[in-house]
Scaffold this motif. Sequence first.
Motif, PDB file in Angstrom:
ATOM      1  N   THR A   1       0.835  -1.195   0.000  1.00  0.00           N
ATOM      2  CA  THR A   1       0.000   0.000   0.000  1.00  0.00           C
ATOM      3  C   THR A   1       0.873   1.250   0.000  1.00  0.00           C
ATOM      4  O   THR A   1       2.024   1.215   0.434  1.00  0.00           O
ATOM      5  CB  THR A   1      -0.902   0.008   1.243  1.00  0.00           C
ATOM      6  N   PRO A   2       0.326   2.373  -0.465  1.00  0.00           N
ATOM      7  CA  PRO A   2       1.093   3.630  -0.417  1.00  0.00           C
ATOM      8  C   PRO A   2       1.539   3.986   1.008  1.00  0.00           C
ATOM      9  O   PRO A   2       2.642   4.501   1.200  1.00  0.00           O
ATOM     10  CB  PRO A   2       0.109   4.656  -0.976  1.00  0.00           C
ATOM     11  N   ALA A   3       0.692   3.713   1.986  1.00  0.00           N
ATOM     12  CA  ALA A   3       1.042   4.038   3.376  1.00  0.00           C
ATOM     13  C   ALA A   3       2.229   3.211   3.860  1.00  0.00           C
ATOM     14  O   ALA A   3       3.103   3.715   4.573  1.00  0.00           O
ATOM     15  CB  ALA A   3      -0.167   3.801   4.280  1.00  0.00           C
ATOM     16  N   ALA A   4       2.256   1.926   3.466  1.00  0.00           N
ATOM     17  CA  ALA A   4       3.378   1.078   3.866  1.00  0.00           C
ATOM     18  C   ALA A   4       4.669   1.569   3.220  1.00  0.00           C
ATOM     19  O   ALA A   4       5.724   1.625   3.867  1.00  0.00           O
ATOM     20  CB  ALA A   4       3.095  -0.370   3.468  1.00  0.00           C
ATOM     21  N   HIS A   5       4.597   1.918   1.922  1.00  0.00           N
ATOM     22  CA  HIS A   5       5.787   2.454   1.244  1.00  0.00           C
ATOM     23  C   HIS A   5       6.241   3.757   1.905  1.00  0.00           C
ATOM     24  O   HIS A   5       7.434   3.984   2.095  1.00  0.00           O
ATOM     25  CB  HIS A   5       5.470   2.700  -0.228  1.00  0.00           C
ATOM     26  N   ARG A   6       5.289   4.619   2.243  1.00  0.00           N
ATOM     27  CA  ARG A   6       5.612   5.898   2.875  1.00  0.00           C
ATOM     28  C   ARG A   6       6.274   5.679   4.231  1.00  0.00           C
ATOM     29  O   ARG A   6       7.237   6.378   4.583  1.00  0.00           O
ATOM     30  CB  ARG A   6       4.341   6.718   3.024  1.00  0.00           C
TER      31      ARG A   6
END
Length: 358
Positions: free
Chosen positions: A200-205
């Motif tokens: 997910t974008p949040a995990a990458h962030r």
Amino acid sequence: MSSSLPRHADMAPHHRRLISNWLFVLCFMLLGMIAIGGVTRLTGSGLSIMDWQPVSGIIPPLSHAEWERLFALYKTIPQYHLQHEGFGLEGFQKIFWAEWIHRFWGRLMGLVLFVPLVWFTIRGMITRKLALRLFLFFILGALQGAIGWFMVASGFRPDSTAVEPVRLVLHLSAALALYLAVLWTAFSIRWPQPQTVPATPAAHRTKRLVWAALCLICITIIAGGFTAGTHAGFVFNTFPLMDGHLIPQDYARLTPFWLNWVDNKAAIQFDHRLLATLTALTIGCVLLVGLRTRGLGAKAHNALMLLGWAVLIQYALGVTTLLLVVPVWAGAVHQTFAAVLLGVMLYVLHNLRGVSTR
């Protein structure tokens, strides 16, 4: 030993526990080494032993004549005449023992690494690749001793009473690099399989923020090394202002400008304060994003919470050390806990191995 031996994930569980525990012990010993190094620096003990004897130096002076010989050597350097003149043999023995323990601890770590490494290799409990990596750690540890002597020798110059800050930072940085390498290896042996995390974008962030915070911690520690090496912590002992100003008035008094970062006490201390604050704020962002990200798992969330507490403790230790004008105990604890914070950050990163940074 055959090169077809299993990798970490295929090692017997009890072998993984045994070997990782051994490496964790080495990491604790490295933390002890950093703490003892802080004490030797703050007590001015580092220049008390003027011989570099990697093997025979393990034996301390055993006679009064040997003590007198070493004391006479110490009397030939500027530090004695400018800082310790007249403190007698008993005073010399106090600073000598601090430095001797520092060097003895390094030799002891070498044995704790080398002897089990030979045993595990002979028994076929570790792969050839891991054995070579650990032997490289042993070589780097020996090199760290040479860097330590390179640092100490800079304090014997006719115009010097302490080691050069650049060499001090080199010595500290090399110790921390070895600490991180051993710690990551221990984590990888203990928990060889990365947790699968939804992309997910949040995990990458979260992972990108963790990397940013890790880089900031490293830069802050380097700045702290210059703060220690130049004794910049003994000036501007107020917080958050420095002599009534947020930015000290003589921040840019040296030219070229970059010299202020390594030779201007006002700038050096301000830079360390600023970097520490940026690090704490970045870790705050890591927590805000990471703890709200689903799919990281309970272990990763617990690691993030541990990171939050660690940075609060370290920041408080830094302010306390400054306000108390760098007592030995506070300076040593602050220096050591910086490595602890770095280790916790590495633990967080290890728990996020399953997250792609793309």
